[in-house]
Design a protein around this motif. Sequence first.
Motif, PDB file in Angstrom:
ATOM      1  N   ILE A  17       0.841  -1.195   0.000  1.00 43.15           N
ATOM      2  CA  ILE A  17       0.000   0.000   0.000  1.00 43.15           C
ATOM      3  C   ILE A  17       0.879   1.248   0.000  1.00 43.15           C
ATOM      4  CG2 ILE A  17      -1.685   1.313   1.343  1.00 43.15           C
ATOM      5  CD1 ILE A  17      -2.743  -1.411   2.324  1.00 43.15           C
ATOM      6  N   ASP A  18       1.977   1.194   0.722  1.00 49.91           N
ATOM      7  CA  ASP A  18       2.884   2.316   0.843  1.00 49.91           C
ATOM      8  C   ASP A  18       4.278   1.851   0.428  1.00 49.91           C
ATOM      9  OD1 ASP A  18       3.282   5.118   2.459  1.00 49.91           O
ATOM     10  OD2 ASP A  18       5.016   3.797   2.624  1.00 49.91           O
ATOM     11  N   ARG A  19       4.877   2.528  -0.534  1.00 53.15           N
ATOM     12  CA  ARG A  19       6.167   2.119  -1.080  1.00 53.15           C
ATOM     13  C   ARG A  19       7.254   2.054  -0.017  1.00 53.15           C
ATOM     14  NH1 ARG A  19      10.805   3.955  -1.872  1.00 53.15           N
ATOM     15  NH2 ARG A  19      10.261   6.051  -1.254  1.00 53.15           N
ATOM     16  N   LEU A  20       7.344   3.029   0.859  1.00 50.51           N
ATOM     17  CA  LEU A  20       8.399   3.053   1.866  1.00 50.51           C
ATOM     18  C   LEU A  20       8.207   1.956   2.909  1.00 50.51           C
ATOM     19  CD1 LEU A  20      10.973   4.592   2.466  1.00 50.51           C
ATOM     20  CD2 LEU A  20       9.650   6.141   3.899  1.00 50.51           C
ATOM     21  N   VAL A  21       6.976   1.717   3.309  1.00 53.02           N
ATOM     22  CA  VAL A  21       6.691   0.635   4.264  1.00 53.02           C
ATOM     23  C   VAL A  21       7.018  -0.704   3.620  1.00 53.02           C
ATOM     24  CG1 VAL A  21       4.861  -0.553   5.536  1.00 53.02           C
ATOM     25  CG2 VAL A  21       4.990   1.940   5.568  1.00 53.02           C
ATOM     26  N   HIS A  22       6.618  -0.875   2.373  1.00 46.35           N
ATOM     27  CA  HIS A  22       6.914  -2.109   1.658  1.00 46.35           C
ATOM     28  C   HIS A  22       8.432  -2.314   1.552  1.00 46.35           C
ATOM     29  CE1 HIS A  22       6.421  -5.406  -1.137  1.00 46.35           C
ATOM     30  NE2 HIS A  22       7.258  -4.807  -1.958  1.00 46.35           N
ATOM     31  N   ALA A  23       9.152  -1.259   1.219  1.00 50.19           N
ATOM     32  CA  ALA A  23      10.613  -1.347   1.106  1.00 50.19           C
ATOM     33  C   ALA A  23      11.250  -1.686   2.447  1.00 50.19           C
ATOM     34  CB  ALA A  23      11.169  -0.035   0.565  1.00 50.19           C
ATOM     35  N   ALA A  24      10.700  -1.138   3.532  1.00 49.50           N
ATOM     36  CA  ALA A  24      11.240  -1.424   4.870  1.00 49.50           C
ATOM     37  C   ALA A  24      11.080  -2.901   5.208  1.00 49.50           C
ATOM     38  CB  ALA A  24      10.539  -0.557   5.917  1.00 49.50           C
ATOM     39  N   PHE A  25       9.881  -3.453   5.002  1.00 46.90           N
ATOM     40  CA  PHE A  25       9.669  -4.860   5.299  1.00 46.90           C
ATOM     41  C   PHE A  25      10.484  -5.758   4.371  1.00 46.90           C
ATOM     42  CE2 PHE A  25       5.744  -3.665   7.689  1.00 46.90           C
ATOM     43  CZ  PHE A  25       6.093  -4.283   8.872  1.00 46.90           C
ATOM     44  N   ALA A  26      10.620  -5.385   3.110  1.00 45.58           N
ATOM     45  CA  ALA A  26      11.417  -6.179   2.176  1.00 45.58           C
ATOM     46  C   ALA A  26      12.875  -6.207   2.608  1.00 45.58           C
ATOM     47  CB  ALA A  26      11.286  -5.617   0.761  1.00 45.58           C
ATOM     48  N   ARG A  27      13.372  -5.073   3.071  1.00 54.20           N
ATOM     49  CA  ARG A  27      14.766  -4.998   3.531  1.00 54.20           C
ATOM     50  C   ARG A  27      14.969  -5.868   4.770  1.00 54.20           C
ATOM     51  NH1 ARG A  27      19.151  -2.524   2.238  1.00 54.20           N
ATOM     52  NH2 ARG A  27      20.618  -1.785   3.798  1.00 54.20           N
ATOM     53  N   LEU A  28      14.011  -5.833   5.681  1.00 53.69           N
ATOM     54  CA  LEU A  28      14.119  -6.663   6.880  1.00 53.69           C
ATOM     55  C   LEU A  28      14.006  -8.146   6.533  1.00 53.69           C
ATOM     56  CD1 LEU A  28      12.029  -4.553   9.404  1.00 53.69           C
ATOM     57  CD2 LEU A  28      14.521  -4.651   9.160  1.00 53.69           C
ATOM     58  N   GLU A  29      13.119  -8.479   5.618  1.00 54.99           N
ATOM     59  CA  GLU A  29      12.941  -9.872   5.215  1.00 54.99           C
ATOM     60  C   GLU A  29      14.233 -10.450   4.627  1.00 54.99           C
ATOM     61  OE1 GLU A  29      10.555 -10.730   1.675  1.00 54.99           O
ATOM     62  OE2 GLU A  29       9.523 -12.199   2.894  1.00 54.99           O
ATOM     63  N   ALA A  30      15.010  -9.619   3.963  1.00 59.50           N
ATOM     64  CA  ALA A  30      16.250 -10.068   3.342  1.00 59.50           C
ATOM     65  C   ALA A  30      17.371 -10.278   4.362  1.00 59.50           C
ATOM     66  CB  ALA A  30      16.694  -9.052   2.289  1.00 59.50           C
ATOM     67  N   GLU A  71      18.963   3.391   5.481  1.00 59.45           N
ATOM     68  CA  GLU A  71      19.468   3.394   4.109  1.00 59.45           C
ATOM     69  C   GLU A  71      18.353   3.425   3.059  1.00 59.45           C
ATOM     70  OE1 GLU A  71      22.096   0.079   3.722  1.00 59.45           O
ATOM     71  OE2 GLU A  71      23.510   0.882   5.196  1.00 59.45           O
ATOM     72  N   LEU A  72      17.102   3.433   3.489  1.00 59.66           N
ATOM     73  CA  LEU A  72      15.984   3.423   2.534  1.00 59.66           C
ATOM     74  C   LEU A  72      15.903   4.734   1.763  1.00 59.66           C
ATOM     75  CD1 LEU A  72      13.181   1.796   4.696  1.00 59.66           C
ATOM     76  CD2 LEU A  72      14.359   0.763   2.751  1.00 59.66           C
ATOM     77  N   GLU A  73      15.729   4.621   0.460  1.00 59.88           N
ATOM     78  CA  GLU A  73      15.584   5.801  -0.384  1.00 59.88           C
ATOM     79  C   GLU A  73      14.254   6.487  -0.101  1.00 59.88           C
ATOM     80  OE1 GLU A  73      15.120   6.790  -5.107  1.00 59.88           O
ATOM     81  OE2 GLU A  73      16.370   5.087  -4.522  1.00 59.88           O
ATOM     82  N   GLY A  74      14.276   7.800   0.062  1.00 57.91           N
ATOM     83  CA  GLY A  74      13.068   8.570   0.329  1.00 57.91           C
ATOM     84  C   GLY A  74      12.786   8.777   1.800  1.00 57.91           C
ATOM     85  N   LEU A  75      13.563   8.141   2.659  1.00 56.47           N
ATOM     86  CA  LEU A  75      13.380   8.293   4.101  1.00 56.47           C
ATOM     87  C   LEU A  75      14.029   9.584   4.571  1.00 56.47           C
ATOM     88  CD1 LEU A  75      12.453   6.941   6.788  1.00 56.47           C
ATOM     89  CD2 LEU A  75      14.778   6.060   6.959  1.00 56.47           C
ATOM     90  N   GLU A  76      13.248  10.406   5.224  1.00 53.01           N
ATOM     91  CA  GLU A  76      13.785  11.646   5.770  1.00 53.01           C
ATOM     92  C   GLU A  76      14.153  11.489   7.238  1.00 53.01           C
ATOM     93  OE1 GLU A  76      11.144  14.891   4.936  1.00 53.01           O
ATOM     94  OE2 GLU A  76      10.838  14.190   2.880  1.00 53.01           O
ATOM     95  N   ARG A  77      13.391  10.652   7.951  1.00 55.29           N
ATOM     96  CA  ARG A  77      13.634  10.480   9.384  1.00 55.29           C
ATOM     97  C   ARG A  77      13.085   9.133   9.825  1.00 55.29           C
ATOM     98  NH1 ARG A  77      11.123  13.502  14.428  1.00 55.29           N
ATOM     99  NH2 ARG A  77       9.290  13.130  13.194  1.00 55.29           N
ATOM    100  N   LEU A  78      13.753   8.533  10.789  1.00 52.81           N
ATOM    101  CA  LEU A  78      13.323   7.265  11.353  1.00 52.81           C
ATOM    102  C   LEU A  78      13.057   7.451  12.837  1.00 52.81           C
ATOM    103  CD1 LEU A  78      12.957   4.142  11.183  1.00 52.81           C
ATOM    104  CD2 LEU A  78      15.395   3.969  11.721  1.00 52.81           C
ATOM    105  N   GLU A  79      11.881   7.039  13.282  1.00 51.11           N
ATOM    106  CA  GLU A  79      11.558   7.017  14.710  1.00 51.11           C
ATOM    107  C   GLU A  79      11.464   5.554  15.117  1.00 51.11           C
ATOM    108  OE1 GLU A  79       8.387   9.378  16.334  1.00 51.11           O
ATOM    109  OE2 GLU A  79       8.692  10.905  14.786  1.00 51.11           O
ATOM    110  N   ASN A  80      12.468   5.092  15.830  1.00 52.26           N
ATOM    111  CA  ASN A  80      12.508   3.699  16.270  1.00 52.26           C
ATOM    112  C   ASN A  80      12.002   3.647  17.708  1.00 52.26           C
ATOM    113  OD1 ASN A  80      13.106   1.116  17.129  1.00 52.26           O
ATOM    114  ND2 ASN A  80      15.081   1.053  16.108  1.00 52.26           N
ATOM    115  N   ARG A  81      10.754   3.227  17.869  1.00 53.92           N
ATOM    116  CA  ARG A  81      10.139   3.111  19.192  1.00 53.92           C
ATOM    117  C   ARG A  81      10.040   1.653  19.632  1.00 53.92           C
ATOM    118  NH1 ARG A  81       5.056   7.293  18.548  1.00 53.92           N
ATOM    119  NH2 ARG A  81       6.292   9.115  17.973  1.00 53.92           N
ATOM    120  N   VAL A  82      10.902   0.827  19.078  1.00 56.48           N
ATOM    121  CA  VAL A  82      10.900  -0.592  19.417  1.00 56.48           C
ATOM    122  C   VAL A  82      11.332  -0.767  20.863  1.00 56.48           C
ATOM    123  CG1 VAL A  82      12.023  -2.801  18.945  1.00 56.48           C
ATOM    124  CG2 VAL A  82      11.272  -1.357  17.050  1.00 56.48           C
ATOM    125  N   GLU A  83      10.586  -1.599  21.574  1.00 55.78           N
ATOM    126  CA  GLU A  83      10.878  -1.913  22.970  1.00 55.78           C
ATOM    127  C   GLU A  83      11.783  -3.150  23.014  1.00 55.78           C
ATOM    128  OE1 GLU A  83       8.421  -3.213  26.992  1.00 55.78           O
ATOM    129  OE2 GLU A  83       7.335  -2.771  25.157  1.00 55.78           O
TER     130      GLU A  83
END
Length: 91
Positions: A17-30, A71-83
Motif C-alpha cells: 500500500i505504501d512504497r516506503l513501508v513495503h521497502a522497509a519490510f522487504a529490507r528486513l525480510e532479506a 538506508e531506505l531511499e526517500g526516508l527523511e527520518r526514522l523514529e525507532n520506538r521498538v521496545e
Amino acid sequence: MTNHRQQSSDACAVQPIDRLVHAAFARLEASPYFRGRCGSLEIAHRDGVLLVEGKLPTFYLKQILNSYLLELEGLERLENRVEVINPHGAN
C-alpha cells in the motif's frame, strides 16, 4: 499516517500500500537478523518519517534495525520506538 502490522510472524510480507513501508519490510525480510521476527513489528509512514514500533529481544537488534532502515531511499527520518524485551520474561 499509513500503518501496517505484520500478518505473519514467519515472514516480513506486507501489502504494498505504501512504497516506503513495503521497502522497509522487504529490507528486513532479506536480513537473517529479522527473518521470522517481523510479526512483532509495526511500521507506519507519513511525510518521509518512518515510525517503527514493536518488540525485539536485544538492544543490538534494535540498533541493527536502525542501520537497515536508515538506508531506505526517500526516508527523511526514522523514529525507532521498538521496545527491547528479555526473551526469558524479565525486563
